[in-house]
Design a protein around this motif. Sequence first.
Motif, PDB file in Angstrom:
ATOM      1  N   THR A 167       0.836  -1.684   0.466  1.00  0.00           N
ATOM      2  CA  THR A 167       0.217  -0.070   0.413  1.00  0.00           C
ATOM      3  C   THR A 167       1.327   1.427   0.045  1.00  0.00           C
ATOM      4  N   THR A 168       0.392   2.313  -0.851  1.00  0.00           N
ATOM      5  CA  THR A 168       1.028   3.797  -1.058  1.00  0.00           C
ATOM      6  C   THR A 168       0.691   4.695   0.201  1.00  0.00           C
ATOM      7  N   TYR A 169      -1.027   4.234   0.531  1.00  0.00           N
ATOM      8  CA  TYR A 169      -1.725   5.011   1.413  1.00  0.00           C
ATOM      9  C   TYR A 169      -1.908   5.041   2.968  1.00  0.00           C
ATOM     10  N   VAL A 170      -3.039   3.823   2.448  1.00  0.00           N
ATOM     11  CA  VAL A 170      -2.840   2.966   3.937  1.00  0.00           C
ATOM     12  C   VAL A 170      -1.624   2.573   4.914  1.00  0.00           C
ATOM     13  N   SER A 171      -1.992   2.842   5.594  1.00  0.00           N
ATOM     14  CA  SER A 171      -1.073   2.362   6.667  1.00  0.00           C
ATOM     15  C   SER A 171      -1.276   2.203   8.330  1.00  0.00           C
ATOM     16  N   HIS A 172      -2.170   2.192   8.522  1.00  0.00           N
ATOM     17  CA  HIS A 172      -2.747   2.034   9.429  1.00  0.00           C
ATOM     18  C   HIS A 172      -3.910   1.223  10.219  1.00  0.00           C
ATOM     19  N   VAL A 173      -3.692   0.398  10.516  1.00  0.00           N
ATOM     20  CA  VAL A 173      -4.537  -0.435  10.753  1.00  0.00           C
ATOM     21  C   VAL A 173      -5.656  -1.367  12.155  1.00  0.00           C
ATOM     22  N   ARG A 174      -6.633  -0.985  12.052  1.00  0.00           N
ATOM     23  CA  ARG A 174      -6.471  -1.578  13.783  1.00  0.00           C
ATOM     24  C   ARG A 174      -7.563  -2.511  13.550  1.00  0.00           C
ATOM     25  N   PHE A 175      -7.925  -3.312  14.248  1.00  0.00           N
ATOM     26  CA  PHE A 175      -8.446  -4.317  14.496  1.00  0.00           C
ATOM     27  C   PHE A 175      -9.262  -4.183  16.205  1.00  0.00           C
ATOM     28  N   VAL A 176     -10.431  -3.854  16.172  1.00  0.00           N
ATOM     29  CA  VAL A 176     -11.416  -3.848  16.903  1.00  0.00           C
ATOM     30  C   VAL A 176     -11.923  -4.359  17.333  1.00  0.00           C
ATOM     31  N   LEU A 177     -11.831  -5.222  18.032  1.00  0.00           N
ATOM     32  CA  LEU A 177     -12.373  -7.057  18.962  1.00  0.00           C
ATOM     33  C   LEU A 177     -13.097  -6.375  20.369  1.00  0.00           C
ATOM     34  N   PHE A 178     -14.591  -7.211  19.693  1.00  0.00           N
ATOM     35  CA  PHE A 178     -15.621  -7.361  20.994  1.00  0.00           C
ATOM     36  C   PHE A 178     -15.453  -7.709  21.778  1.00  0.00           C
ATOM     37  N   ASP A 179     -14.585  -8.585  21.950  1.00  0.00           N
ATOM     38  CA  ASP A 179     -14.813  -9.696  23.424  1.00  0.00           C
ATOM     39  C   ASP A 179     -13.473  -9.569  23.789  1.00  0.00           C
ATOM     40  N   ALA A 180     -13.203 -10.352  24.694  1.00  0.00           N
ATOM     41  CA  ALA A 180     -11.441 -10.219  25.407  1.00  0.00           C
ATOM     42  C   ALA A 180     -11.063 -11.948  24.895  1.00  0.00           C
ATOM     43  N   GLY A 181     -11.897 -12.465  24.788  1.00  0.00           N
ATOM     44  CA  GLY A 181     -11.177 -14.295  23.737  1.00  0.00           C
ATOM     45  C   GLY A 181     -10.735 -13.956  22.319  1.00  0.00           C
ATOM     46  N   THR A 182     -11.604 -13.411  22.266  1.00  0.00           N
ATOM     47  CA  THR A 182     -11.346 -12.683  20.255  1.00  0.00           C
ATOM     48  C   THR A 182      -9.707 -12.043  20.696  1.00  0.00           C
ATOM     49  N   LEU A 183      -9.247 -10.612  21.836  1.00  0.00           N
ATOM     50  CA  LEU A 183      -8.626 -10.270  21.445  1.00  0.00           C
ATOM     51  C   LEU A 183      -7.266 -11.215  21.531  1.00  0.00           C
ATOM     52  N   GLY A 184      -7.644 -11.937  22.578  1.00  0.00           N
ATOM     53  CA  GLY A 184      -6.327 -12.944  23.004  1.00  0.00           C
ATOM     54  C   GLY A 184      -6.181 -13.235  21.837  1.00  0.00           C
ATOM     55  N   ALA A 185      -7.064 -13.791  21.198  1.00  0.00           N
ATOM     56  CA  ALA A 185      -6.756 -14.797  20.169  1.00  0.00           C
ATOM     57  C   ALA A 185      -5.978 -13.860  18.178  1.00  0.00           C
ATOM     58  N   TYR A 186      -6.004 -12.323  18.744  1.00  0.00           N
ATOM     59  CA  TYR A 186      -5.235 -12.018  17.567  1.00  0.00           C
ATOM     60  C   TYR A 186      -3.957 -11.528  17.742  1.00  0.00           C
ATOM     61  N   VAL A 187      -3.936 -11.549  18.940  1.00  0.00           N
ATOM     62  CA  VAL A 187      -2.469 -11.432  19.733  1.00  0.00           C
ATOM     63  C   VAL A 187      -1.730 -12.251  19.984  1.00  0.00           C
ATOM     64  N   THR A 188      -2.057 -13.389  19.477  1.00  0.00           N
ATOM     65  CA  THR A 188      -1.535 -14.556  19.677  1.00  0.00           C
ATOM     66  C   THR A 188      -0.792 -14.628  18.685  1.00  0.00           C
ATOM     67  N   ALA A 189      -1.763 -15.044  17.550  1.00  0.00           N
ATOM     68  CA  ALA A 189      -1.840 -14.383  16.145  1.00  0.00           C
ATOM     69  C   ALA A 189      -0.518 -13.559  16.111  1.00  0.00           C
ATOM     70  N   ALA A 190      -0.902 -12.267  16.823  1.00  0.00           N
ATOM     71  CA  ALA A 190       0.088 -11.879  16.392  1.00  0.00           C
ATOM     72  C   ALA A 190       1.685 -12.021  16.948  1.00  0.00           C
ATOM     73  N   GLU A 191       1.777 -12.505  17.900  1.00  0.00           N
ATOM     74  CA  GLU A 191       3.019 -13.170  18.693  1.00  0.00           C
ATOM     75  C   GLU A 191       3.495 -14.502  17.974  1.00  0.00           C
ATOM     76  N   GLN A 192       3.052 -14.878  17.195  1.00  0.00           N
ATOM     77  CA  GLN A 192       3.427 -15.709  16.811  1.00  0.00           C
ATOM     78  C   GLN A 192       3.996 -15.523  14.833  1.00  0.00           C
ATOM     79  N   LEU A 193       3.463 -14.304  14.364  1.00  0.00           N
ATOM     80  CA  LEU A 193       3.345 -13.452  13.657  1.00  0.00           C
ATOM     81  C   LEU A 193       5.110 -13.599  14.077  1.00  0.00           C
ATOM     82  N   ILE A 194       5.889 -12.878  14.789  1.00  0.00           N
ATOM     83  CA  ILE A 194       6.632 -11.563  14.934  1.00  0.00           C
ATOM     84  C   ILE A 194       7.500 -12.859  16.021  1.00  0.00           C
ATOM     85  N   GLU A 195       7.388 -14.455  16.095  1.00  0.00           N
ATOM     86  CA  GLU A 195       8.301 -15.552  16.285  1.00  0.00           C
ATOM     87  C   GLU A 195       8.788 -15.868  14.560  1.00  0.00           C
ATOM     88  N   SER A 196       8.317 -15.837  13.575  1.00  0.00           N
ATOM     89  CA  SER A 196       8.522 -16.109  12.391  1.00  0.00           C
ATOM     90  C   SER A 196       9.170 -14.688  11.859  1.00  0.00           C
TER      91      SER A 196
END
Length: 208
Positions: A167-196
């Motif tokens: 992307t040239t213009y879009v530079s900030h993406v925000r996942f807005v998650l409604f409950d703690a369980g969903t938020l936890g799943a997305y943060v875990t996915a981010a942690e896995q991405l960083i490990e790789s």
Amino acid sequence: MIALDRVVGDFTIRLVLKGNKSVEFHGPADITRETTDAIVNAANSSLLGGGGVDGAIHRAGGPAILEACRQIVTKIGRLPAGKAAITTGGRLPAKHVIHTVGPIHQPGHRTQHETLASCYRESLRLAEEQRLKSIAFPSISTGAYGYPVKEAAEIALATVVETLETTTYVSHVRFVLFDAGTLGAYVTAAEQLIESDRSSSLQIEKAS
Ligand code: AR6
């Protein structure tokens, strides 16, 4: 490494990427309050509203959004799963709503993975076309459409990170998650991405 279960309440975790781009995970929170340039709606193919985040967006944004959706349907008919369409944000703080239709989960169906990824790609493509800088996504398909949240989070994050590289213009993406369980799943996915991929990093931005 962040132990999410020790963090309670409304907060933001930021995944910092190359090129001054970022992906945030915010919650538990309501996407209708977001001030990003666009918010994404997990709609259905009729584009005429529904429950979940779709209902919340139409309620908060008012009739201008439904009117714009009707015009789209008159022009192109029903919106297929994996596609996206953009309307005004009506009374919402976000100027635009990007409506996309996620897949309805059917166990063992491999094409759904691609359809869900396409929702994120198509939404980002429309935002890029409009030269928007920021966009907020809910967790598409993981409510009424029944997609397993762990799998959906991995697909969502991988697709967004990959698309942000182009992307040239879009530079900030925000996942807005409604409950703690969903938020936890997305943060875990981010942690896995960083490990790789050690070139990115996670920061806790705000805790309240
Ligand atoms: N802000 C952020 N996320 C929300 C909000 C909100 N205000 N409200 C709900 N969520 P869903 P789907 C979360 O069911 O699975 C509709 O009737 C919710 O907790 O809204 O794609 C449409 O018309 C979940 O994590 O969307 C379609 O018929 C996520 O948003 C169908 O539901 C998605 O849940 C689409 O189903």
